[in-house]
Write an enzyme that holds these catalytic residues in place. Structure first.
Site, mmCIF file in Angstrom:
data_model
loop_
_atom_site.group_PDB
_atom_site.id
_atom_site.type_symbol
_atom_site.label_atom_id
_atom_site.label_comp_id
_atom_site.label_asym_id
_atom_site.label_seq_id
_atom_site.Cartn_x
_atom_site.Cartn_y
_atom_site.Cartn_z
ATOM 1 N N SER A 3 3.918 2.079 8.535
ATOM 2 C CA SER A 3 3.680 1.174 7.410
ATOM 3 C C SER A 3 4.990 0.966 6.665
ATOM 4 O O SER A 3 5.652 1.928 6.274
ATOM 5 C CB SER A 3 2.636 1.770 6.468
ATOM 6 O OG SER A 3 1.370 1.782 7.061
ATOM 7 N N ASP A 18 1.197 -7.797 2.252
ATOM 8 C CA ASP A 18 1.294 -6.357 1.991
ATOM 9 C C ASP A 18 2.752 -5.925 1.847
ATOM 10 O O ASP A 18 3.343 -5.345 2.757
ATOM 11 C CB ASP A 18 0.616 -5.589 3.132
ATOM 12 C CG ASP A 18 0.372 -4.130 2.797
ATOM 13 O OD1 ASP A 18 0.908 -3.658 1.783
ATOM 14 O OD2 ASP A 18 -0.340 -3.453 3.562
ATOM 15 N N HIS A 49 0.824 -1.221 0.000
ATOM 16 C CA HIS A 49 0.000 0.000 0.000
ATOM 17 C C HIS A 49 0.848 1.257 0.000
ATOM 18 O O HIS A 49 0.375 2.329 -0.393
ATOM 19 C CB HIS A 49 -1.018 -0.023 1.146
ATOM 20 C CG HIS A 49 -0.475 0.241 2.514
ATOM 21 N ND1 HIS A 49 -0.212 -0.755 3.430
ATOM 22 C CD2 HIS A 49 -0.175 1.401 3.155
ATOM 23 C CE1 HIS A 49 0.221 -0.226 4.562
ATOM 24 N NE2 HIS A 49 0.261 1.084 4.419
#
Length: 728
Positions: A645, A219, A83
């Site tokens: 992240s 991810d 992402h």
């Protein structure tokens, strides 16, 4: 410098229970180092952060200003979240070559894809410059003057502190203005896409599973840093070569078990751990419901079109994901704050603080701070609501409104700085629009506009509404704007902005879309923003005073870490399951079996590529399995937030064991109140990443770049060797 000495003292005080925290890596010696070692870490603080030798910090750059990444090979191979690289993957995608749907793998350096404007930034050195920044500020006559002096001092520190010509100095603020740190950084500007799994792996579960556990998402994405022939930052060039890092992370094949030590290194964005109870209450009751509500109506309209049209799905994939991410986070945050009684806990903490203030005879200095907070937040409420609603409507959720607002700012540039600045800004805007309109659909935006403006008008405090917006039928207003405005496609915008400043401004003000935005913006700028800013400054001054009192009067063993502010931090913990509610317990690791249990053929969120299904059915996991099962995700007690992240998850010995990408929904309130019982971060198991790269993508050349290790096996071997020697 009593306050700074106290910070250092607190950092040196031993603790015996891990309770969260986001710590400055240059200040780990003492309490933090001891606590990490008590949790199982085998490294020293110098192994994590050092200026004089390579350390973990040298392998962890800031990724494109918003995420974290890590170097995992001697050739500058960079790992981050899917992402985090989503926008770049999307920008290279077309209907014919849909890298979002099919994935992308460069099989050699020549196939790696350039990403103009993308950067990664390494921290070279962190230095405390508090004394220099606060010099002379005690004599300031007002908070505004004090802040101006601080800004001048910060600039002076930046300009006079030594650095190489390819480096940059920055000063960041900690403890609400009580401490300042200088960061010397190096920013690399040639970053190329190397690999990404299909979204059915990298975004598996999509928005349904976002912030949830159990999770089964791969991810991750891969990039590579390129440098000039001297290994220094350089703009994109075919002459550039793969970057040689000061340090890169070996990748562990041994996996994780409950209670294993985990260190997450990264750039957490923003937290507010020391907000007073009245602020948290206002957030839960007023601000979050408004932000959630406006995003809900925008997402609902976008989703309808994305499910029907593949082209729109590609165009809006990144935008939808970005809006949905914090929409769902705010829902979980509010629920978590309510569930954990965060407001009452903060009130109890405030009561204890007031008792210590009284015991220390400091009532004259700090005694009125809580009542001052009550008054300030009561006066701030409507202005804060207006600020958030305007930001959501005119900057984040409706593209015509955002573009119109940028053009309004362009008109302001002409009035304040003149025609040359106007011309420069116009050229930059047109370049940005050329890219953004490529992923724009007027028919989608029209529906979003209608619903968002309706919500905006219904929820904005009435004193900030224009007369026309109160009275106008929203469906009719939408039709008038989208039927006549030039802001609905790039070619029309280009014509609108052709010519000198006078011509452009005249045309803009005749455009119904721009005229609508300008009228709302003028009302906001005149009636809401000035008071918002002054009240915000007043609250910030109170928060600084409150933070000073907390640090000065807290017990010696208090956990006082600075709020996240986008700077490099360490958070440590252990692999742990948790119980979100009565009679429910979640194990800390998920497996590929769980991916298959969720699989729904053709589903928008839970479809799977056939090759992954085949690998599962054949149990063809290579050397990456664990007793015949393929681990996918795991959770731990690390205190993380947005910006973490893509952060590396590092084991006790300094090896990569996972990739941080999310938090559990029940614990998203950890930005404001960290509860070790239910706050968990979610990570991709490194072995799943390797499995996808090797067995699914067939990109074994990337595996060969990495250093794969077996730290647990090495440890067991050493134990056997010692036992054997004793027997002899």
């Amino acid at each position: 410098m009593k306050l700074i000495r106290l910070f250092i003292f607190l950092l040196a005080f031993p603790m015996f229970a891990q309770q969260g925290g986001m710590w400055i890596p240059s200040l780990l010696e003492g309490m933090n180092e001891t606590e990490m070692q008590n949790l199982g870490m085998k490294m020293s603080a110098a192994d994590i952060y050092s200026v004089n030798q390579s350390s973990l910090k040298d392998a962890v750059p800031h990724f494109n200003g918003g995420c974290t990444s890590e170097v995992i090979s001697p050739k500058g191979l960079l790992l981050t979240n899917h992402h985090c690289g989503y926008g770049q993957i999307q920008s290279h995608s077309t209907v014919e070559n849909d890298y979002l749907a099919d994935g992308f793998w460069a099989m050699n350096l020549n196939e790696e894809l350039a990403n103009p404007g993308m950067t990664v930034t390494f921290i070279v050195e962190i230095t405390d410059v508090t004394e220099k920044v606060l010099e002379g500020t005690k004599n300031a006559s007002s908070e505004e003057e004090r802040q101006q002096m601080i800004d001048r001092n910060k600039q002076n520190v930046v300009e006079k502190s030594p650095k190489e010509k390819w480096q940059t100095n920055r000063v960041s603020t900690f403890y609400d203005g009580n401490q300042f740190m200088l960061f010397k950084v190096e920013t690399y500007k040639d970053i190329r896409l190397v690999g990404a799994p299909p979204s059915s792996v990298g975004k598996y579960g999509s928005d349904t599973d976002n912030w949830m556990w159990p999770r089964h998402t791969g991810d991750f994405s891969l990039f590579r840093i390129y440098a000039d022939k001297n290994n220094r930052p350089a703009e994109y060039s075919e002459e550039n070569v793969p970057y040689t890092p000061k340090h890169y992370l070996p990748v562990s094949l041994d996996g994780v078990a409950e209670d294993d030590f985990t260190l997450v290194f990264g750039f957490p964005g923003t937290t507010d751990e020391y907000l007073p109870a009245v602020a948290v209450e206002q957030l839960v009751e007023t601000i979050n419901p408004a932000r959630i509500g406006i995003r809900e109506v925008a997402l609902k309209e976008q989703d309808v079109f994305m499910r029907k049209d593949q082209q729109i799905k590609i165009q809006y994939a990144s935008k939808y994901s970005r809006i949905a991410n914090y929409y769902k986070k705010w829902i979980g945050e509010s629920q978590g704050l309510i569930k954990t009684d965060a407001v009452d806990i903060k009130k109890a903490q405030e009561k204890e603080l007031m008792q210590r203030i009284k015991a220390k005879d400091l009532e004259k200095q700090y005694g009125s701070i809580l009542s001052d907070f009550d008054t300030a937040y009561a006066e701030f409420k409507d202005y804060d609501l207006a600020y958030n609603l305007f930001s959501e409507a005119f900057i984040r959720n409706v593209e015509l409104l955002r573009n119109g607002f940028q053009l309004y700012q362009l008109e302001q540039v002409l009035e304040s700085r003149g025609e040359q600045s106007f011309t420069d800004r116009k050229a930059n805007l047109l370049e940005d629009y050329k890219s953004s309109y490529k992923d724009y659909s007027a028919k989608v935006d029209e529906k979003v506009f209608e619903k968002v403006i309706e919500f905006y008008a219904d929820n904005l405090p009435k004193q900030f509404l224009t007369d026309g917006l109160q009275q106008k039928n929203k469906a009719q207003l939408t039709q008038e704007i989208y039927g006549k405005s030039a802001l609905t496609d790039y070619a029309s915008v280009e014509k609108l902005m052709d010519g000198d400043a006078e011509e452009v401004i005249k045309r803009l003000n005749e455009d119904p879309g721009y005229a609508f935005v300008k009228k709302q913006a003028q009302k906001f700028y005149s009636d809401a923003l000035p008071t918002y800013r002054s009240k915000r400054m007043e609250i910030d001054a109170l928060q600084k005073e409150y933070m000073t009192a907390i640090v000065e009067l807290s017990p010696k063993d208090a956990r006082i870490f600075p709020n996240a502010n986008g700077t490099l931090r360490v958070t440590y913990g252990q692999v742990k399951g948790y119980s979100p509610k009565d009679a429910v317990y979640y194990e800390p690791v998920t497996y590929l079996e769980g991916v298959m249990e969720k699989y729904v053929e053709g589903d928008y969120e839970f479809d799977l590529p056939q090759k992954l299904i085949d690998l599962y059915e054949q149990k063809d996991y290579g050397k990456y399995d664990e007793n015949g099962k393929m681990p996918v995700n795991f959770i731990g007690t690390n205190h993380t937030t947005g910006g973490n992240s893509g952060s590396p998850v590092i084991d006790a010995h300094g090896n990569l064991i996972g990739l941080n990408f999310d938090r559990v929904w029940e614990g998203t309130m950890s930005d404001i109140y960290y509860d070790p019982v239910i706050s968990r971060n979610i990570m991709v198991d490194a072995r799943y990443i390797l499995f996808i790269i090797d067995k699914y993508a067939g990109a074994s050349h990337l595996i060969e770049e990495m250093k794969l290790v077996h730290p647990k096996q090495s440890k067991d071997a050493m134990k056997k060797k010692r036992r054997s020697k004793k027997r002899k």
